[in-house]
Write a protein that holds these residues in place. Structure first.
Motif, PDB file in Angstrom:
ATOM      1  N   LYS A 230       0.857  -1.191   0.000  1.00  0.00           N
ATOM      2  CA  LYS A 230       0.000   0.000   0.000  1.00  0.00           C
ATOM      3  C   LYS A 230       0.887   1.233   0.000  1.00  0.00           C
ATOM      4  O   LYS A 230       1.652   1.457   0.928  1.00  0.00           O
ATOM      5  N   ARG A 231       0.766   2.030  -1.055  1.00  0.00           N
ATOM      6  CA  ARG A 231       1.563   3.243  -1.186  1.00  0.00           C
ATOM      7  C   ARG A 231       0.910   4.193  -2.179  1.00  0.00           C
ATOM      8  O   ARG A 231       0.017   3.809  -2.914  1.00  0.00           O
ATOM      9  N   GLY A 232       1.389   5.421  -2.189  1.00  0.00           N
ATOM     10  CA  GLY A 232       0.925   6.421  -3.140  1.00  0.00           C
ATOM     11  C   GLY A 232       2.105   7.002  -3.898  1.00  0.00           C
ATOM     12  O   GLY A 232       3.259   6.666  -3.631  1.00  0.00           O
ATOM     13  N   ASP A 233       1.828   7.893  -4.825  1.00  0.00           N
ATOM     14  CA  ASP A 233       2.870   8.514  -5.637  1.00  0.00           C
ATOM     15  C   ASP A 233       3.170   9.920  -5.133  1.00  0.00           C
ATOM     16  O   ASP A 233       2.326  10.582  -4.526  1.00  0.00           O
ATOM     17  N   ASN A 234       4.369  10.405  -5.433  1.00  0.00           N
ATOM     18  CA  ASN A 234       4.708  11.792  -5.146  1.00  0.00           C
ATOM     19  C   ASN A 234       3.886  12.713  -6.037  1.00  0.00           C
ATOM     20  O   ASN A 234       3.553  12.364  -7.164  1.00  0.00           O
ATOM     21  N   TYR A 235       3.572  13.901  -5.516  1.00  0.00           N
ATOM     22  CA  TYR A 235       2.906  14.919  -6.319  1.00  0.00           C
ATOM     23  C   TYR A 235       3.369  16.291  -5.852  1.00  0.00           C
ATOM     24  O   TYR A 235       3.945  16.428  -4.766  1.00  0.00           O
TER      25      TYR A 235
ATOM     26  N   ARG B 168       3.573  13.049  -0.619  1.00  0.00           N
ATOM     27  CA  ARG B 168       3.262  11.668  -0.990  1.00  0.00           C
ATOM     28  C   ARG B 168       2.123  11.205  -0.092  1.00  0.00           C
ATOM     29  O   ARG B 168       2.155  11.363   1.114  1.00  0.00           O
ATOM     30  N   SER B 169       1.118  10.638  -0.731  1.00  0.00           N
ATOM     31  CA  SER B 169       0.015  10.035   0.015  1.00  0.00           C
ATOM     32  C   SER B 169       0.511   8.709   0.595  1.00  0.00           C
ATOM     33  O   SER B 169       1.063   7.882  -0.110  1.00  0.00           O
ATOM     34  N   ILE B 170       0.358   8.536   1.920  1.00  0.00           N
ATOM     35  CA  ILE B 170       0.846   7.312   2.556  1.00  0.00           C
ATOM     36  C   ILE B 170      -0.296   6.551   3.175  1.00  0.00           C
ATOM     37  O   ILE B 170      -1.383   7.074   3.431  1.00  0.00           O
ATOM     38  N   TRP B 171      -0.060   5.275   3.424  1.00  0.00           N
ATOM     39  CA  TRP B 171      -1.052   4.396   4.034  1.00  0.00           C
ATOM     40  C   TRP B 171      -0.762   4.330   5.525  1.00  0.00           C
ATOM     41  O   TRP B 171       0.344   4.031   5.930  1.00  0.00           O
ATOM     42  N   VAL B 172      -1.749   4.659   6.340  1.00  0.00           N
ATOM     43  CA  VAL B 172      -1.612   4.571   7.791  1.00  0.00           C
ATOM     44  C   VAL B 172      -2.607   3.549   8.286  1.00  0.00           C
ATOM     45  O   VAL B 172      -3.815   3.714   8.100  1.00  0.00           O
ATOM     46  N   ALA B 173      -2.117   2.493   8.903  1.00  0.00           N
ATOM     47  CA  ALA B 173      -3.000   1.421   9.379  1.00  0.00           C
ATOM     48  C   ALA B 173      -3.513   1.705  10.767  1.00  0.00           C
ATOM     49  O   ALA B 173      -2.925   2.373  11.547  1.00  0.00           O
TER      50      ALA B 173
END
Length: 126
Positions: free
Chosen positions: A42-47, A121-126
């Motif tokens: 689970k990850r996002g891209d830089n923007y 960067r959008s990150i995944w936080v559980a």
């Protein structure tokens, strides 16, 4: 007006291109029917974002840059100019790109305008 973490901006532009979520890669082999998916995590891209801040002095410009740089590697909430809210955004980098002195500003006390470019960067936080 937009907001990034605890700071409000006269204007802030940009939107996540890919929010954090499960990413997969396709695996294929020549001559073999079908494909497999490899779950990468689970990850996002830089923007990129561009912010415009109104400051009351040159010293306030310096203080704003210092405060913004202190946000690097922290997780914040981003609210864009349209009111869209994005949670769990990692501030990867901030770079001041322009500082201009303003004469005859319509907003009381404003003497300088600071423009910064941000990488988030959008990150995944559980």
């Amino acid at each position: 007006m937009g907001q990034l973490g605890a700071y409000s901006f006269f204007a802030i532009h940009g939107a996540p291109t890919n929010l954090a979520g499960m990413k997969a890669a396709s695996i294929t082999r020549p001559g073999v029917d079908g494909e497999a998916l490899w779950l990468l995590g689970k990850r996002g891209d830089n923007y990129a974002l561009t912010s415009i801040s109104l400051c009351t002095s040159l010293a306030a410009v310096g203080a704003a840059i210092t405060a913004y740089k202190a946000m690097e590697q922290s997780v914040v909430t981003y609210v864009d100019d349209l009111g869209n809210t994005y949670y769990n955004q990692l501030v990867a980098n901030v770079r001041p790109v322009e500082q201009r002195q303003v004469l005859g500003a319509t907003t009381a006390g404003v003497t300088h305008v600071l423009t910064c470019e941000w990488t988030l960067r959008s990150i995944w936080v559980a």
